[in-house]
Design a protein around this motif. Structure first.
Motif, PDB file in Angstrom:
ATOM      1  N   ALA A   1       3.032  -7.618  10.480  1.00 10.69           N
ATOM      2  CA  ALA A   1       1.971  -6.879   9.787  1.00 10.69           C
ATOM      3  C   ALA A   1       1.465  -7.649   8.572  1.00 10.69           C
ATOM      4  O   ALA A   1       0.253  -7.687   8.305  1.00 10.69           O
ATOM      5  N   GLU A   2       2.374  -8.274   7.828  1.00  9.75           N
ATOM      6  CA  GLU A   2       1.966  -9.084   6.678  1.00  9.75           C
ATOM      7  C   GLU A   2       1.090 -10.257   7.126  1.00  9.75           C
ATOM      8  O   GLU A   2       0.090 -10.585   6.486  1.00  9.75           O
TER       9      GLU A   2
ATOM     10  N   VAL B   1       3.192 -19.389   3.462  1.00 15.63           N
ATOM     11  CA  VAL B   1       1.984 -19.094   4.227  1.00 15.63           C
ATOM     12  C   VAL B   1       0.765 -19.058   3.297  1.00 15.63           C
ATOM     13  O   VAL B   1      -0.272 -19.671   3.569  1.00 15.63           O
ATOM     14  N   ASP B   2       0.903 -18.363   2.170  1.00 21.31           N
ATOM     15  CA  ASP B   2      -0.223 -18.220   1.241  1.00 21.31           C
ATOM     16  C   ASP B   2      -0.660 -19.565   0.668  1.00 21.31           C
ATOM     17  O   ASP B   2      -1.858 -19.837   0.548  1.00 21.31           O
ATOM     18  N   VAL B   3       0.299 -20.405   0.308  1.00 18.78           N
ATOM     19  CA  VAL B   3      -0.079 -21.688  -0.286  1.00 18.78           C
ATOM     20  C   VAL B   3      -0.747 -22.585   0.751  1.00 18.78           C
ATOM     21  O   VAL B   3      -1.658 -23.362   0.422  1.00 18.78           O
TER      22      VAL B   3
ATOM     23  N   ARG C   1      12.362 -13.863   2.623  1.00 21.73           N
ATOM     24  CA  ARG C   1      11.142 -13.274   3.183  1.00 21.73           C
ATOM     25  C   ARG C   1       9.949 -13.587   2.299  1.00 21.73           C
ATOM     26  O   ARG C   1       8.884 -13.987   2.787  1.00 21.73           O
ATOM     27  N   GLN C   2      10.106 -13.418   0.975  1.00 24.66           N
ATOM     28  CA  GLN C   2       8.992 -13.668   0.067  1.00 24.66           C
ATOM     29  C   GLN C   2       8.620 -15.141   0.044  1.00 24.66           C
ATOM     30  O   GLN C   2       7.433 -15.496  -0.039  1.00 24.66           O
TER      31      GLN C   2
ATOM     32  N   THR D   1      17.077 -13.029  11.059  1.00 25.59           N
ATOM     33  CA  THR D   1      18.130 -12.705  10.099  1.00 25.59           C
ATOM     34  C   THR D   1      17.748 -13.128   8.686  1.00 25.59           C
ATOM     35  O   THR D   1      18.220 -12.527   7.711  1.00 25.59           O
ATOM     36  N   ASP D   2      16.880 -14.143   8.551  1.00 24.69           N
ATOM     37  CA  ASP D   2      16.425 -14.551   7.220  1.00 24.69           C
ATOM     38  C   ASP D   2      15.625 -13.444   6.548  1.00 24.69           C
ATOM     39  O   ASP D   2      15.578 -13.360   5.308  1.00 24.69           O
ATOM     40  N   LEU D   3      14.991 -12.597   7.339  1.00 19.42           N
ATOM     41  CA  LEU D   3      14.137 -11.554   6.782  1.00 19.42           C
ATOM     42  C   LEU D   3      14.930 -10.446   6.111  1.00 19.42           C
ATOM     43  O   LEU D   3      14.354  -9.598   5.418  1.00 19.42           O
TER      44      LEU D   3
END
Length: 231
Positions: free
Chosen positions: A25-26, A210-212, A203-204, A195-197
Motif C-alpha cells: 500500500a505504501e 525508495v523515496d530518495v 521498514r522505514q 521478516t525485515d518489515l
C-alpha cells in the motif's frame, strides 16, 4: 538516463502477510510496483491469493525456488538459509523447475521470471531455465535476459545482517546506495525479506531508500517490465 527502481519482496508467510500488504500500500501511494518473489511450494492459502491479487494489479511475480527446506541432493550451500539453486547441475535444476512449474500452474500463476534463493544461480540452473521457457533471471549482481543474452549489471541492495547492533548502519547504507544508484541511472534494485518489515527501523529505511531514488528521477518498474521491453 533516468533510473528504473525495482523493489522485490520475499519471505511472505501468513504471519507476515499483513506487513507485506502494508508495504504494498505504501508503494502504491508512490506509484512503485512490487516484484513478488514466490516459492512454488507455498501452496493454496492467503499468501497465494494475495500474490494473485497483486499480479492482477500490475505487480510482477518471479519464481523464487521450489522448496527452500529440502536439501538439494548435489551439494548444500549454507548462507544463513539454503541457497537452493546455487550449485545445482542442469539435470537437478530441471527436475526442480518441472515441479515448480506444475505448482505454479496449479496456483494459477503465469511466471516466466526467476530469482533464486539468496540470489545465487548455478550455470546449470541458467541452462535449465532457458530450456523451460523462462525469459529472465535476476541474480545478486545482474538481471539476465535468457532470450537475448543481455546482462544488465546492478547489485541488489538489501539488509544482509540480522544484528540489531548494526541496524542503524545498515539502514543508512541502504538509503545511500539507493541514492547513488539512482543518480547513475540504470537499475536501482532494492530487496526486502518480509521478516525485515517487523522492525520499524528497517521498514522505514526501505521506504526512505525508495523515496530518495524517486527524488533522483528514478521511476518504479518491475522485473517483468524489463523482460517485456527486452522481448
Amino acid at each position: 538516463m533516468d533510473a528504473q527502481l525495482l523493489v522485490s519482496l520475499s519471505g511472505i508467510t501468513p504471519r507476515t502477510l499483513h506487513r507485506c500488504a502494508d508495504l504494498a500500500a505504501e508503494l502504491d501511494r508512490r506509484k512503485v510496483p512490487l516484484s513478488v518473489l514466490y516459492a512454488a511450494r507455498t501452496g493454496e492459502g492467503p499468501v497465494t491469493e494475495w500474490v494473485r491479487t497483486r499480479a492482477r494489479l500490475g505487480d510482477s511475480v518471479l519464481l523464487h525456488g521450489y522448496d527452500h527446506v529440502v536439501t538439494p541432493t548435489h551439494r548444500t550451500v549454507y548462507l544463513g538459509k539454503k541457497a537452493e539453486f546455487a550449485t545445482l547441475p542442469a539435470h537437478e535444476a530441471r527436475l526442480r523447475l518441472i515441479a515448480a512449474k506444475a505448482a505454479l500452474d496449479a496456483a494459477g500463476l503465469g511466471v516466466d521470471g526467476f530469482a533464486p534463493p539468496r540470489w545465487i544461480a548455478s550455470q546449470g540452473t541458467l541452462q535449465a531455465l532457458s530450456e523451460h521457457g523462462f525469459r529472465l533471471c535476476a541474480d545478486l549482481g545482474a538481471v539476465r535476459d535468457l532470450v537475448t543474452g543481455e546482462v544488465r549489471r546492478a547489485r541488489v541492495q538489501e539488509f544482509t545482517s540480522q544484528s540489531q547492533r548494526t541496524e542503524t548502519v545498515r539502514c543508512f547504507a541502504l538509503v545511500l546506495a539507493s541514492a547513488r544508484a539512482a543518480k547513475k541511472g540504470g537499475l536501482v534494485r532494492l530487496g526486502v525479506d518480509a521478516t525485515d518489515l517487523t522492525r520499524p527501523g528497517l521498514r522505514q529505511a526501505l521506504l526512505d531508500a525508495v523515496d530518495v531514488a524517486l527524488e533522483n528521477r528514478a521511476f518504479g518498474a518491475t522485473y517483468g517490465s524489463l523482460r517485456t521491453v527486452a522481448a
